[in-house]
Write a protein that holds these residues in place. Sequence first.
Motif, PDB file in Angstrom:
ATOM      1  N   VAL A  45       0.834  -1.209   0.000  1.00  0.00           N
ATOM      2  CA  VAL A  45       0.000   0.000   0.000  1.00  0.00           C
ATOM      3  C   VAL A  45       0.868   1.259   0.000  1.00  0.00           C
ATOM      4  N   ALA A  46       1.877   1.292   0.865  1.00  0.00           N
ATOM      5  CA  ALA A  46       2.754   2.464   0.953  1.00  0.00           C
ATOM      6  C   ALA A  46       3.478   2.706  -0.365  1.00  0.00           C
ATOM      7  N   GLY A  47       3.949   1.643  -0.991  1.00  0.00           N
ATOM      8  CA  GLY A  47       4.642   1.777  -2.268  1.00  0.00           C
ATOM      9  C   GLY A  47       3.727   2.259  -3.375  1.00  0.00           C
ATOM     10  N   GLY A  48       2.507   1.753  -3.410  1.00  0.00           N
ATOM     11  CA  GLY A  48       1.552   2.185  -4.432  1.00  0.00           C
ATOM     12  C   GLY A  48       1.206   3.656  -4.315  1.00  0.00           C
ATOM     13  N   VAL A  49       0.933   4.106  -3.103  1.00  0.00           N
ATOM     14  CA  VAL A  49       0.608   5.523  -2.880  1.00  0.00           C
ATOM     15  C   VAL A  49       1.804   6.401  -3.248  1.00  0.00           C
ATOM     16  N   ALA A  50       2.982   5.988  -2.860  1.00  0.00           N
ATOM     17  CA  ALA A  50       4.195   6.757  -3.146  1.00  0.00           C
ATOM     18  C   ALA A  50       4.402   6.920  -4.649  1.00  0.00           C
ATOM     19  N   GLY A  51       4.208   5.847  -5.395  1.00  0.00           N
ATOM     20  CA  GLY A  51       4.398   5.913  -6.835  1.00  0.00           C
ATOM     21  C   GLY A  51       3.401   6.825  -7.515  1.00  0.00           C
ATOM     22  N   ALA A  52       2.121   6.720  -7.141  1.00  0.00           N
ATOM     23  CA  ALA A  52       1.080   7.527  -7.771  1.00  0.00           C
ATOM     24  C   ALA A  52       1.277   9.014  -7.507  1.00  0.00           C
ATOM     25  N   VAL A  53       1.581   9.374  -6.276  1.00  0.00           N
ATOM     26  CA  VAL A  53       1.760  10.784  -5.921  1.00  0.00           C
ATOM     27  C   VAL A  53       2.965  11.385  -6.629  1.00  0.00           C
ATOM     28  N   SER A  54       4.078  10.682  -6.618  1.00  0.00           N
ATOM     29  CA  SER A  54       5.313  11.227  -7.185  1.00  0.00           C
ATOM     30  C   SER A  54       5.218  11.408  -8.696  1.00  0.00           C
ATOM     31  N   ARG A  55       4.653  10.454  -9.407  1.00  0.00           N
ATOM     32  CA  ARG A  55       4.603  10.547 -10.859  1.00  0.00           C
ATOM     33  C   ARG A  55       3.616  11.601 -11.348  1.00  0.00           C
ATOM     34  N   THR A  56       2.493  11.770 -10.671  1.00  0.00           N
ATOM     35  CA  THR A  56       1.549  12.805 -11.077  1.00  0.00           C
ATOM     36  C   THR A  56       2.161  14.189 -10.897  1.00  0.00           C
ATOM     37  N   ALA A  57       2.932  14.364  -9.844  1.00  0.00           N
ATOM     38  CA  ALA A  57       3.548  15.662  -9.575  1.00  0.00           C
ATOM     39  C   ALA A  57       4.565  16.054 -10.644  1.00  0.00           C
ATOM     40  N   THR A  58       5.127  15.080 -11.341  1.00  0.00           N
ATOM     41  CA  THR A  58       6.186  15.363 -12.319  1.00  0.00           C
ATOM     42  C   THR A  58       5.805  14.928 -13.736  1.00  0.00           C
ATOM     43  N   ALA A  59       4.520  14.731 -14.014  1.00  0.00           N
ATOM     44  CA  ALA A  59       4.072  14.219 -15.315  1.00  0.00           C
ATOM     45  C   ALA A  59       4.471  15.100 -16.506  1.00  0.00           C
ATOM     46  N   ARG A 114      -4.593  19.419 -20.341  1.00  0.00           N
ATOM     47  CA  ARG A 114      -4.507  17.949 -20.394  1.00  0.00           C
ATOM     48  C   ARG A 114      -3.305  17.486 -21.211  1.00  0.00           C
ATOM     49  N   ALA A 115      -2.867  18.311 -22.175  1.00  0.00           N
ATOM     50  CA  ALA A 115      -1.731  17.923 -23.007  1.00  0.00           C
ATOM     51  C   ALA A 115      -0.476  17.703 -22.174  1.00  0.00           C
ATOM     52  N   PHE A 116      -0.346  18.466 -21.095  1.00  0.00           N
ATOM     53  CA  PHE A 116       0.835  18.332 -20.236  1.00  0.00           C
ATOM     54  C   PHE A 116       0.804  17.031 -19.435  1.00  0.00           C
ATOM     55  N   PHE A 117      -0.380  16.439 -19.337  1.00  0.00           N
ATOM     56  CA  PHE A 117      -0.517  15.209 -18.542  1.00  0.00           C
ATOM     57  C   PHE A 117      -0.938  14.019 -19.395  1.00  0.00           C
ATOM     58  N   ARG A 118      -0.815  14.162 -20.748  1.00  0.00           N
ATOM     59  CA  ARG A 118      -1.202  13.071 -21.624  1.00  0.00           C
ATOM     60  C   ARG A 118      -0.324  11.857 -21.344  1.00  0.00           C
ATOM     61  N   GLY A 119      -0.960  10.721 -21.139  1.00  0.00           N
ATOM     62  CA  GLY A 119      -0.242   9.501 -20.800  1.00  0.00           C
ATOM     63  C   GLY A 119      -0.077   9.302 -19.304  1.00  0.00           C
ATOM     64  N   ASN A 120      -0.463  10.326 -18.499  1.00  0.00           N
ATOM     65  CA  ASN A 120      -0.245  10.186 -17.052  1.00  0.00           C
ATOM     66  C   ASN A 120      -1.193   9.186 -16.412  1.00  0.00           C
ATOM     67  N   GLY A 121      -2.399   9.055 -16.979  1.00  0.00           N
ATOM     68  CA  GLY A 121      -3.321   8.059 -16.431  1.00  0.00           C
ATOM     69  C   GLY A 121      -2.693   6.676 -16.505  1.00  0.00           C
ATOM     70  N   THR A 122      -2.125   6.364 -17.677  1.00  0.00           N
ATOM     71  CA  THR A 122      -1.437   5.092 -17.835  1.00  0.00           C
ATOM     72  C   THR A 122      -0.221   5.028 -16.930  1.00  0.00           C
ATOM     73  N   ASN A 123       0.468   6.168 -16.815  1.00  0.00           N
ATOM     74  CA  ASN A 123       1.663   6.205 -15.986  1.00  0.00           C
ATOM     75  C   ASN A 123       1.334   5.876 -14.528  1.00  0.00           C
ATOM     76  N   VAL A 124       0.247   6.451 -14.027  1.00  0.00           N
ATOM     77  CA  VAL A 124      -0.162   6.186 -12.645  1.00  0.00           C
ATOM     78  C   VAL A 124      -0.597   4.736 -12.486  1.00  0.00           C
ATOM     79  N   ILE A 125      -1.369   4.241 -13.473  1.00  0.00           N
ATOM     80  CA  ILE A 125      -1.796   2.840 -13.422  1.00  0.00           C
ATOM     81  C   ILE A 125      -0.584   1.923 -13.457  1.00  0.00           C
ATOM     82  N   LYS A 126       0.457   2.350 -14.184  1.00  0.00           N
ATOM     83  CA  LYS A 126       1.684   1.561 -14.280  1.00  0.00           C
ATOM     84  C   LYS A 126       2.546   1.684 -13.033  1.00  0.00           C
ATOM     85  N   ILE A 127       2.783   2.917 -12.604  1.00  0.00           N
ATOM     86  CA  ILE A 127       3.757   3.145 -11.539  1.00  0.00           C
ATOM     87  C   ILE A 127       3.232   2.702 -10.176  1.00  0.00           C
ATOM     88  N   THR A 128       1.920   2.730  -9.979  1.00  0.00           N
ATOM     89  CA  THR A 128       1.372   2.324  -8.688  1.00  0.00           C
ATOM     90  C   THR A 128       1.700   0.863  -8.371  1.00  0.00           C
TER      91      THR A 128
END
Length: 288
Positions: free
Chosen positions: A12-26, A60-74
């Motif tokens: 759980v801790a790893g999943g939350v960490a990944g999602a938060v960090s990648r969205t902040a830098t998408a 949204r252009a700045f975050f294109r692909g981030n949904g997949t990125n979060v699904i992946k990185i989590t």
Amino acid sequence: MEDPRRALKILVAGGVAGAVSRTATAPVDRVKLLLQVQDVGPALTIRDGFHRMAAEGSLRAFFRGNGTNVIKITPETAIKLTANDHIKRLLVADLDDITPVQRLVSGALAGATAQFAIYPLELVRTRLAVCPSGHYHGIVHCFTRVLQEEGHRAFYRGLTPSLIGILPYAGVDIATFELLKEHMLDVYDGAPPPYCILGAGMLSSTVAQFVSYPLALTRTRLQVQGYCGRPVKYAGMVDVLTKTVANEGFQGLYKGILPNLVKVAPAAGISWFVFEEAKLLMGMNPRI
């Protein structure tokens, strides 16, 4: 006595960490991908990359692909950190006796395990980030088109350099962070200040990036060739490395590394900080 729910808590801790960090830098992550795949014509700059995203006309252009990125990185971060914890316990009976080399091996194997598990999402994320706006209508559409037009093997294009690259990256990153954290816990006699955890995460990731970046670039070029109007130019990992050095010089292997460091260093710092804080909130011992 070891917490029987330890693996779940780390997951759980790893999943939350990944999602938060990648969205902040998408946004920086998308710029990095645009620079990596550009192998003809005048070299794009970081500013060019941001201008290209802005020209697409929406936030949204700045975050294109981030949904997949979060699904992946989590799951990737969750699996990696959970596997690392388990592998360390297989290598040594007492974690107080673990050596730097054992930390390196554990981190490398954990990174490879996670990378293999989520690799199809890595390919989809790359396609969504670098293909023209409107080419794909989302994650499911991208998955469907790749499967129909290229077959299931396309989801693992570039896997070999990715796995080879993740071994030194994950090993160096995890081992360096754990050694720095162990030192800080001794210095502060307890949980170190947040800025120390952030700094340790940024430093460990920066060192790991320089070690593994050429293979990350190789993976990205293999993933996007032959699609979205791009020609098929490479026969495999060695061909990418050889042609890149021949046509672009040794520095071509590090094309896009600056935005990658700008993204990865703070992302890693945020990820390690969130991970450590989440563990503390769940009552886990910060030393193990």
